[in-house]
Scaffold this active site. Structure first.
Site, PDB file in Angstrom:
ATOM      1  N   TYR A  53     -38.530  -1.489  36.261  1.00  0.00           N
ATOM      2  CA  TYR A  53     -38.710  -2.849  35.713  1.00  0.00           C
ATOM      3  C   TYR A  53     -37.607  -3.791  36.195  1.00  0.00           C
ATOM      4  O   TYR A  53     -37.849  -4.996  36.311  1.00  0.00           O
ATOM      5  CB  TYR A  53     -38.841  -2.806  34.183  1.00  0.00           C
ATOM      6  CG  TYR A  53     -40.167  -2.181  33.783  1.00  0.00           C
ATOM      7  CD1 TYR A  53     -41.351  -2.924  33.848  1.00  0.00           C
ATOM      8  CD2 TYR A  53     -40.251  -0.838  33.423  1.00  0.00           C
ATOM      9  CE1 TYR A  53     -42.576  -2.345  33.543  1.00  0.00           C
ATOM     10  CE2 TYR A  53     -41.476  -0.248  33.115  1.00  0.00           C
ATOM     11  CZ  TYR A  53     -42.634  -1.007  33.174  1.00  0.00           C
ATOM     12  OH  TYR A  53     -43.852  -0.434  32.885  1.00  0.00           O
ATOM     13  N   GLN A  86     -52.602 -10.245  29.662  1.00  0.00           N
ATOM     14  CA  GLN A  86     -52.151  -8.848  29.713  1.00  0.00           C
ATOM     15  C   GLN A  86     -50.938  -8.741  30.632  1.00  0.00           C
ATOM     16  O   GLN A  86     -50.327  -7.701  30.727  1.00  0.00           O
ATOM     17  CB  GLN A  86     -53.266  -7.955  30.264  1.00  0.00           C
ATOM     18  CG  GLN A  86     -54.502  -7.928  29.399  1.00  0.00           C
ATOM     19  CD  GLN A  86     -55.679  -7.299  30.130  1.00  0.00           C
ATOM     20  OE1 GLN A  86     -55.814  -6.083  30.172  1.00  0.00           O
ATOM     21  NE2 GLN A  86     -56.519  -8.120  30.721  1.00  0.00           N
ATOM     22  N   ASN A  87     -50.625  -9.835  31.304  1.00  0.00           N
ATOM     23  CA  ASN A  87     -49.534  -9.783  32.282  1.00  0.00           C
ATOM     24  C   ASN A  87     -48.178  -9.873  31.598  1.00  0.00           C
ATOM     25  O   ASN A  87     -48.022 -10.575  30.602  1.00  0.00           O
ATOM     26  CB  ASN A  87     -49.678 -10.932  33.281  1.00  0.00           C
ATOM     27  CG  ASN A  87     -50.964 -10.823  34.074  1.00  0.00           C
ATOM     28  OD1 ASN A  87     -51.579  -9.764  34.087  1.00  0.00           O
ATOM     29  ND2 ASN A  87     -51.367 -11.895  34.713  1.00  0.00           N
ATOM     30  N   VAL A  88     -47.213  -9.189  32.198  1.00  0.00           N
ATOM     31  CA  VAL A  88     -45.864  -9.225  31.628  1.00  0.00           C
ATOM     32  C   VAL A  88     -45.001 -10.271  32.345  1.00  0.00           C
ATOM     33  O   VAL A  88     -43.844 -10.471  31.990  1.00  0.00           O
ATOM     34  CB  VAL A  88     -45.203  -7.821  31.658  1.00  0.00           C
ATOM     35  CG1 VAL A  88     -45.998  -6.848  30.798  1.00  0.00           C
ATOM     36  CG2 VAL A  88     -45.056  -7.289  33.078  1.00  0.00           C
ATOM     37  N   ASP A  89     -45.584 -10.934  33.351  1.00  0.00           N
ATOM     38  CA  ASP A  89     -44.823 -12.003  34.007  1.00  0.00           C
ATOM     39  C   ASP A  89     -44.862 -13.266  33.142  1.00  0.00           C
ATOM     40  O   ASP A  89     -45.599 -13.338  32.154  1.00  0.00           O
ATOM     41  CB  ASP A  89     -45.376 -12.263  35.431  1.00  0.00           C
ATOM     42  CG  ASP A  89     -46.806 -12.801  35.431  1.00  0.00           C
ATOM     43  OD1 ASP A  89     -47.076 -13.798  34.741  1.00  0.00           O
ATOM     44  OD2 ASP A  89     -47.675 -12.227  36.126  1.00  0.00           O
ATOM     45  N   HIS A 104     -49.127  -7.299  26.370  1.00  0.00           N
ATOM     46  CA  HIS A 104     -48.440  -6.099  26.851  1.00  0.00           C
ATOM     47  C   HIS A 104     -46.937  -6.298  27.054  1.00  0.00           C
ATOM     48  O   HIS A 104     -46.310  -5.545  27.789  1.00  0.00           O
ATOM     49  CB  HIS A 104     -49.102  -5.600  28.152  1.00  0.00           C
ATOM     50  CG  HIS A 104     -50.511  -5.119  27.944  1.00  0.00           C
ATOM     51  ND1 HIS A 104     -51.430  -5.023  28.954  1.00  0.00           N
ATOM     52  CD2 HIS A 104     -51.150  -4.706  26.813  1.00  0.00           C
ATOM     53  CE1 HIS A 104     -52.580  -4.571  28.463  1.00  0.00           C
ATOM     54  NE2 HIS A 104     -52.433  -4.380  27.168  1.00  0.00           N
ATOM     55  N   THR A 176     -59.066  -9.518  35.591  1.00  0.00           N
ATOM     56  CA  THR A 176     -58.825  -8.255  34.892  1.00  0.00           C
ATOM     57  C   THR A 176     -60.029  -7.346  35.054  1.00  0.00           C
ATOM     58  O   THR A 176     -61.172  -7.805  34.989  1.00  0.00           O
ATOM     59  CB  THR A 176     -58.490  -8.452  33.396  1.00  0.00           C
ATOM     60  OG1 THR A 176     -58.520  -7.176  32.738  1.00  0.00           O
ATOM     61  CG2 THR A 176     -59.440  -9.401  32.691  1.00  0.00           C
ATOM     62  N   SER A 177     -59.758  -6.057  35.266  1.00  0.00           N
ATOM     63  CA  SER A 177     -60.857  -5.099  35.444  1.00  0.00           C
ATOM     64  C   SER A 177     -61.503  -4.754  34.108  1.00  0.00           C
ATOM     65  O   SER A 177     -62.526  -4.072  34.082  1.00  0.00           O
ATOM     66  CB  SER A 177     -60.334  -3.839  36.135  1.00  0.00           C
ATOM     67  OG  SER A 177     -59.265  -3.292  35.392  1.00  0.00           O
TER      68      SER A 177
HETATM   69  P1  OAD Z   1     -56.357  -4.394  37.189  1.00  0.00           P
HETATM   70  O1  OAD Z   1     -55.530  -4.052  38.385  1.00  0.00           O
HETATM   71  O2  OAD Z   1     -57.048  -3.272  36.490  1.00  0.00           O
HETATM   72  O3  OAD Z   1     -57.481  -5.465  37.595  1.00  0.00           O
HETATM   73  C1  OAD Z   1     -57.146  -6.604  38.347  1.00  0.00           C
HETATM   74  C2  OAD Z   1     -58.408  -7.440  38.588  1.00  0.00           C
HETATM   75  O4  OAD Z   1     -57.998  -8.587  39.333  1.00  0.00           O
HETATM   76  C3  OAD Z   1     -59.505  -6.737  39.399  1.00  0.00           C
HETATM   77  O5  OAD Z   1     -60.755  -6.894  38.744  1.00  0.00           O
HETATM   78  C4  OAD Z   1     -59.462  -7.480  40.736  1.00  0.00           C
HETATM   79  O6  OAD Z   1     -60.764  -7.581  41.331  1.00  0.00           O
HETATM   80  C5  OAD Z   1     -58.973  -8.857  40.316  1.00  0.00           C
HETATM   81  N1  OAD Z   1     -58.358  -9.679  41.383  1.00  0.00           N
HETATM   82  C6  OAD Z   1     -57.815  -9.301  42.562  1.00  0.00           C
HETATM   83  N2  OAD Z   1     -57.366 -10.370  43.263  1.00  0.00           N
HETATM   84  C7  OAD Z   1     -57.627 -11.477  42.505  1.00  0.00           C
HETATM   85  C8  OAD Z   1     -57.405 -12.880  42.671  1.00  0.00           C
HETATM   86  N3  OAD Z   1     -56.810 -13.386  43.752  1.00  0.00           N
HETATM   87  N4  OAD Z   1     -57.813 -13.707  41.680  1.00  0.00           N
HETATM   88  C9  OAD Z   1     -58.424 -13.222  40.564  1.00  0.00           C
HETATM   89  N5  OAD Z   1     -58.667 -11.913  40.375  1.00  0.00           N
HETATM   90  C10 OAD Z   1     -58.271 -11.040  41.308  1.00  0.00           C
HETATM   91  O7  OAD Z   1     -55.398  -5.212  36.184  1.00  0.00           O
HETATM   92  P2  OAD Z   1     -55.565  -5.521  34.627  1.00  0.00           P
HETATM   93  O8  OAD Z   1     -57.009  -5.548  34.251  1.00  0.00           O
HETATM   94  O9  OAD Z   1     -54.742  -6.709  34.337  1.00  0.00           O
HETATM   95  O10 OAD Z   1     -50.906  -2.659  31.302  1.00  0.00           O
HETATM   96  O11 OAD Z   1     -54.886  -4.259  33.998  1.00  0.00           O
HETATM   97  C11 OAD Z   1     -54.788  -4.165  32.607  1.00  0.00           C
HETATM   98  C12 OAD Z   1     -53.526  -3.449  32.192  1.00  0.00           C
HETATM   99  O12 OAD Z   1     -53.449  -2.213  32.870  1.00  0.00           O
HETATM  100  C13 OAD Z   1     -52.250  -4.154  32.595  1.00  0.00           C
HETATM  101  O13 OAD Z   1     -51.849  -5.146  31.678  1.00  0.00           O
HETATM  102  C14 OAD Z   1     -51.247  -3.050  32.640  1.00  0.00           C
HETATM  103  C15 OAD Z   1     -52.099  -2.015  33.345  1.00  0.00           C
HETATM  104  O14 OAD Z   1     -51.793  -0.729  33.131  1.00  0.00           O
HETATM  105  C16 OAD Z   1     -49.627  -2.362  31.010  1.00  0.00           C
HETATM  106  O15 OAD Z   1     -48.739  -2.422  31.820  1.00  0.00           O
HETATM  107  C17 OAD Z   1     -49.421  -1.953  29.597  1.00  0.00           C
END
Ligand code: OAD
Length: 230
Positions: A53, A86-89, A104, A176-177
Site C-alpha cells: 500500500y 469501491q475505489n480506495v483512491d 472499501h 466495476t465488474s
Molecule cells: P474489477 O477489476 O473487478 O472491474 C473493473 C471494471 O472496469 C471491469 O468491468 C472493466 O471492464 C472496467 N473498465 C476497464 N477499463 C475501463 C475504463 N477505461 N472505463 C470504465 N470502465 C473500465 O474492479 P472492481 O469491480 O472495482 O476491493 O472490484 C471490486 C473490488 O474488488 C475492489 O474494490 C477491490 C477488489 O478486490 C478491495 O480492495 C477490498
C-alpha cells in the site's frame, strides 16, 4: 433537484493510470490477493501488506482525476450528486465531488490494527509523509495498518450506501465488474422505476441484467454520452 447516484469501481480510475483488479493485466495478477488484501494476509505478513500500500499510495499522490471524474463533479450544477465508490483512491475528491462514500476504505489514511474505526487513531497521510515505516504503531500501541477493508472484513459503509441508492432518481454504475459483495448487491436497492446506466467498455456476466442501459465506453467518453442522454 433530482438525485443522481454513482457507484464506481476500478475502471473509473483506469484513465488516471491505475489498473483494474480482474483484467488480463489486472493488479491481482501482479500481487496475490490472498497476500495483500485479506485479513489473513495482513496477520501473516503486515510488512508486505504495508509495503504494497506504500507503493500504491505514492503513485496516488501523483495521479490526477480524469475527465470522467470531472464530469461527475460538473453534474452537481444540475443534480444532487452522491458518489459511492469501491475505489480506495481519492480521485473523486480531487475532482471536487462533495459527497463521496468509500466502501472499501481510503488509501491516504492509516489506522489502528486493533480497532480500525477508532477515529482517534485514523491518520491522514500527506505526500511528504506517505510511507508507513516497518513496525510503526498507532496511538493505541497496535501496528499501523492501511485504512482498507480487507476481504473477510465487514463493510460498515454498506448500510448508508444502500439508503442512498434507495433514494436515487437515477443510478449510474461505472467501471466495476459487480462481482464483489456486498457492494455488488447495492444495485438491488434501486427503486423499480429508477433508470440504471452502466458505463463500462466490456461485458461481464454480472452486467447482463435487462434493467441496465449499457453505455459501452470508457469512463470519460461514457460520461459524455450519459450527459447527452440525461
Ligand atoms: P474489477 O477489476 O473487478 O472491474 C473493473 C471494471 O472496469 C471491469 O468491468 C472493466 O471492464 C472496467 N473498465 C476497464 N477499463 C475501463 C475504463 N477505461 N472505463 C470504465 N470502465 C473500465 O474492479 P472492481 O469491480 O472495482 O476491493 O472490484 C471490486 C473490488 O474488488 C475492489 O474494490 C477491490 C477488489 O478486490 C478491495 O480492495 C477490498
Amino acid at each position: 433537484m433530482k438525485k443522481i447516484v454513482f457507484l464506481t469501481g476500478a475502471g473509473m480510475s483506469v484513465e488516471s493510470g491505475f489498473k483494474t483488479f480482474r483484467g488480463n493485466d489486472g493488479l491481482w495478477e501482479d500481487y496475490p490477493v490472498e497476500q495483500v488484501a485479506t485479513h489473513e494476509g495482513w496477520v501473516t505478513n503486515p510488512l508486505l501488506v504495508n509495503n504494497f500500500y506504500n507503493i500504491l499510495r505514492k503513485k496516488l499522490f501523483t495521479a490526477k482525476p480524469n475527465e470522467g471524474h470531472c464530469l461527475i463533479k460538473e453534474l452537481e450544477n444540475d443534480y444532487e450528486v452522491m458518489v459511492i465508490t469501491q475505489n480506495v483512491d481519492d480521485l473523486h475528491e480531487k475532482a471536487g465531488s462533495a459527497n463521496v462514500i468509500h466502501l472499501h476504505g481510503e488509501l491516504t489514511k492509516v489506522c489502528s490494527s486493533k480497532d480500525p474505526y477508532d477515529s482517534r487513531y485514523i491518520e491522514q497521510l500527506t505526500e511528504d509523509n506517505c510511507d508507513v515505516a516497518p513496525g510503526a504503531c498507532a496511538g493505541d500501541g497496535s501496528l499501523l495498518r492501511p485504512f482498507i477493508v480487507f476481504f473477510g472484513e465487514s463493510v460498515p459503509m454498506i448500510e448508508p450506501a444502500a439508503e442512498i441508492v434507495a433514494q436515487a432518481d437515477i443510478l449510474v454504475i461505472i467501471g466495476t465488474s459487480l462481482v464483489v459483495y456486498p457492494a455488488a448487491g447495492l444495485v438491488q436497492y434501486a427503486r423499480p422505476r429508477t433508470p440504471i446506466y452502466l458505463i463500462d467498455p466490456d461485458d461481464t456476466p454480472a452486467h447482463a441484467s435487462g434493467r441496465l442501459t449499457h453505455i459501452k465506453k470508457g469512463a470519460s467518453e461514457g460520461m459524455k454520452e450519459l450527459m447527452k442522454r440525461l
